[in-house]
Design an enzyme around this catalytic site. Structure first.
Site, PDB file in Angstrom:
ATOM      1  CG  ASP A 371      -1.616   1.459   1.343  1.00  0.00           C
ATOM      2  OD1 ASP A 371      -2.532   1.618  -0.020  1.00  0.00           O
ATOM      3  OD2 ASP A 371      -2.371   1.259   2.355  1.00  0.00           O
ATOM      4  CD  GLU A 374      -0.454   5.377  -4.204  1.00  0.00           C
ATOM      5  OE1 GLU A 374      -1.036   4.131  -4.288  1.00  0.00           O
ATOM      6  OE2 GLU A 374       0.315   5.590  -3.174  1.00  0.00           O
ATOM      7  CG  ASP A 451      -7.686   4.458   0.713  1.00  0.00           C
ATOM      8  OD1 ASP A 451      -7.698   3.309   0.151  1.00  0.00           O
ATOM      9  OD2 ASP A 451      -7.083   5.690   0.881  1.00  0.00           O
TER      10      ASP A 451
END
Length: 734
Positions: A371, A374, A451
């Site tokens: 997670d 990015e 999300d």
């Protein structure tokens, strides 16, 4: 000769400015001159790299200076420098203000799809997105025009159903714009080649895309089961209580997820001594209940001089550097100040992979969740590290700024993570989920849509989002059912889970500060709706597992848009409230209003053969004419045998025939690569004496698990049934 007006080029930069907010305003305001622009021949130089694939080069880029891209599984190589005279799709190139463009004209009436993880409609004509992976909670940043993944890819379907795909080989921050007339890739980096794929239909294009960027590996069977997650099940007792509740209520499930709160002050590869004092015992307890555990690992490594992971990283000098190319970049994430591995370096990837060995082996870890990759960095512009940070690269990846490597940071992390998982448990198939990804990342693991929120818009949008990722080469994906952020109403929860259990990746997840979202959290009525929907998935698992196996072979999406039923039917092209599972099942959610449906005698099936399955709160499932769909029995988890009795749902076509197949293997491991699998073909044909169903083992050395066959023939008047055993005649009397 292709000519772009200076006004258009200036407008292009203005568009990029408004979309990313990161291009210096001086560039957009500069008065254009002819020196700012390169006018090139139409089309750019091209080479045939396969009989139906062409690679177009801007004239200022030489083949030998073309950088390696981690996107490719099989980098294109020229087989001819002459394109066929009837080659349809061509590419023009242009540069201005330091930006590079590739422009593809499309035929009138072409419908466009792809672009990866995007908000908005399934049909992507007249859209504009930024290819810039962004931590985007609730899809609110930049109006949702840049999300967690980058896919510089567009597929076009012409009016006659033939298709083409266009893939830009650039990892730099870009704008991807589509109109009804053209596709425009607008990059902040140097000029780049573009691959064009021609196909007889969309599946043909996606097959070729998988051949170039990689096939999804066969997942473990358990990863297709229902999965429960929360930020966070913050202690061993909480996680085990959730698992026990599933078994007590007899709601099928296979996975419990552990979010960041299991860690010691968010230090990756550690466990909180208070909340998870004995992770191995916890994993063993989950395993006794036939649950798997998936654990989160983020890229940010806490900048604590006493922390072993940081110390070993310092010793091997693995970190992303500041622009001076010497100083380690430090930025805040959940643990506070962190350093970030430079995954463009082979040495860093080897180091990162090595961290998983003891973490997995000593603690009974089954799956990994990457997670925040990015990478997300708090309190920095754009919620990521500065674009002028420096990546040092390796023998394949050239050194360069973060602006070039940001979009593949998460994918390179996935690559290293998968390597580490395979080294720790070489006998098992890894299950890895990542939030950030890029073209080619399907080689390493699954992904989800990030999300999302518990609202009607995100519930409806979860269908085209999942479909679009499948149309962009990422078949193993899905949303957080019920919505991650905010609270869901009972009605919305029922609606979402009634069709969400048909998605390739099937997980319910809830954010910290929101209500509980387990199946029993909304009361007995909603629990029954959820239980029925989950049981439907488990009965369909043999069929879905077969679709996953097919996807590993030819790149087809597991979840497909309804227009795949007939790519030449223009009325289906924009349909996004229904979808196909494989090619044989049509799912019509309760939220679908006047959907466009494929022609033909698609017949509804009661999967569970129960009153609850027939409830108006469940999605309608129809079977394609000419299809045979294998079902197993309802089990509580995938470790239970489900195919001793194999049920065949049959819908004859207009010629009185049908066919289908069933793939079986051990559910884990790699024995299937050496023939330890069984591929069974089923056929049905209407004859004067009735419908004869035949079974034939087509491939593999593994004995079939099927001991009894139940045939259910769908007719407009109702079902006809018959039973037999493998090898004996099965006749359905009419």
């Amino acid at each position: 000769m292709r000519y772009y007006s200076l006004t258009r080029l200036a407008m292009s930069v203005m568009v990029a400015t408004s979309l990313t907010g990161l291009i210096p305003a001086a560039h957009a305001e500069k008065e254009a001159t002819l020196n700012d622009q390169l006018i090139v021949n139409n089309p750019g130089p091209a080479a045939l790299v396969a009989p139906s694939q062409a690679l177009f080069f801007p004239p200022m880029l030489k083949w030998e200076s073309w950088d390696y891209s981690p996107m490719w599984s099989k980098k294109p190589q020229a087989i001819s420098k002459d394109l066929p005279k009837d080659w349809k799709t061509k590419v023009d190139f242009d540069v201005a203000y330091g930006r590079s463009q590739a422009i593809v004209k499309i035929p009138e009436g072409t419908d466009l799809y792809g672009q990866g993880l995007v908000t908005g409609p399934l049909r992507r004509n007249n859209t504009k997105i930024a290819v810039w992976n962004t931590d985007n909670y609730g899809y609110g940043t930049d109006h949702g025009r840049r999300l967690y993944q980058g896919h510089p890819w567009v597929m076009g379907v012409r009016p006659d159903g033939t298709a083409f795909g266009v893939l830009a080989d650039t990892t730099w921050r870009s704008i991807l714009e589509t109109t009804d007339k053209e596709i425009i890739f607008d990059s902040e980096g140097p000029v780049f080649p573009v691959l064009v794929i021609e196909g007889n239909n969309p599946l043909d294009v996606l097959r070729q895309l998988a051949d170039r960027t990689g096939h999804t590996p066969m997942p473990p069977l358990w990863s297709l089961g229902y999965q429960q997650c929360r930020w966070s099940y913050e202690s061993e007792s909480k996680g085990l209580n959730i698992a026990r509740e599933f078994r007590k209520r007899q709601i099928p499930a296979d996975v419990i997820w552990m979010d960041i709160d299991y860690m010691d002050d968010y230090r990756v590869f550690t466990f909180s001594k208070k909340r998870f004092p004995n992770p191995k015992a916890y994993s063993d307890a989950l395993h006794e209940l036939n649950f798997k555990g998936v654990w989160m690992i983020d890229p940010g490594v806490k900048n604590d001089p006493n922390y072993s992971v940081l110390k070993s990283g310092d010793e091997q000098d693995v970190w992303v550097k500041k622009p001076d190319q010497k100083t380690d970049f430090i930025g805040p994430v959940w643990p506070g100040d962190c350093k970030f591995p430079d995954f463009t370096r082979e040495g860093t990837r080897i180091w990162w992979a090595g961290l998983y060995h003891d973490f997995i082996r000593n603690n009974g870890v089954d799956g990994i969740w990457n997670d925040m990759n990015e990478p997300a960095v708090f309190n920095f512009p754009g919620h990521t590290m500065p674009v002028d940070n420096f990546h040092r690269g390796d023998k394949n990846i050239q050194p360069g700024p973060h602006l070039k490597y940001h979009n593949i940071y998460g994918m390179l992390m996935m690559s290293a993570t998968r390597d580490g998982m395979m080294q720790a448990n070489p006998e098992k198939r890894p299950f890895l989920l990542s939030r950030s990804n890029f073209m080619g990342g399907q080689r390493y693991g699954a992904t989800w849509t990030g999300d999302n929120l518990s609202n009607a818009g995100h519930m409806r949008m979860s269908i085209p989002m999942t479909l679009t990722l499948g149309l962009s080469g990422q078949p193993f994906n899905g949303p957080d059912m019920g919505g991650f952020g905010n609270n869901a109403s009972k009605e919305m929860y029922e609606q979402w889970i009634s069709f969400g259990t048909m998605f390739p990746f099937c997980r319910n997840h809830a954010s910290k500060g929101t209500q509980n979202k387990e199946p029993w959290a909304y009361g007995p009525e909603a629990e029954q709706v959820a239980k029925t929907a989950i049981e439907r998935r488990y009965r369909l698992l043999p069929y879905m597992y077969t679709q996953f196996w097919r996807s590993t072979q030819d790149g087809r999406p597991v979840m497909q848009p309804t227009f795949f039923a007939d790519p030449s039917d223009k009325s289906l092209r924009a349909e996004e409230s229904t979808f196909l599972v494989g090619g044989d099942l049509l799912v019509i959610p309760t939220i679908a209003e006047n959907p466009a449906l494929p022609k033909g005698n698609w017949l509804p099936v009661n999967i569970l053969e129960t009153q609850e399955d027939a409830s108006p709160k469940q999605a309608t499932v129809k079977v394609r004419p000419g299809a045979i769909v294998p079902l197993g029995k309802v089990v509580q988890h995938t470790a239970e045998p489900m195919l001793e009795t194999t049920t065949l749902v049959i819908n004859l076509d207009e010629n009185g025939k049908a066919s289908g197949e069933l793939y079986q293997d051990a559910g884990d491991g790699y024995g299937f690569q050496d023939g330890d699998y069984c591929l069974t073909a089923y056929t049905a044909e209407k004859t004067p004496e009735g419908v004869i169903v035949t079974t034939e083992i087509k491939e593999g050395k593994r004995p079939t698990a099927t001991q009894k066959i139940v045939a259910r023939l769908l007719t407009p008047e109702g079902e006809k049934r018959a039973e037999s055993v493998p090898g004996q005649k099965l006749l359905i009397n009419l």
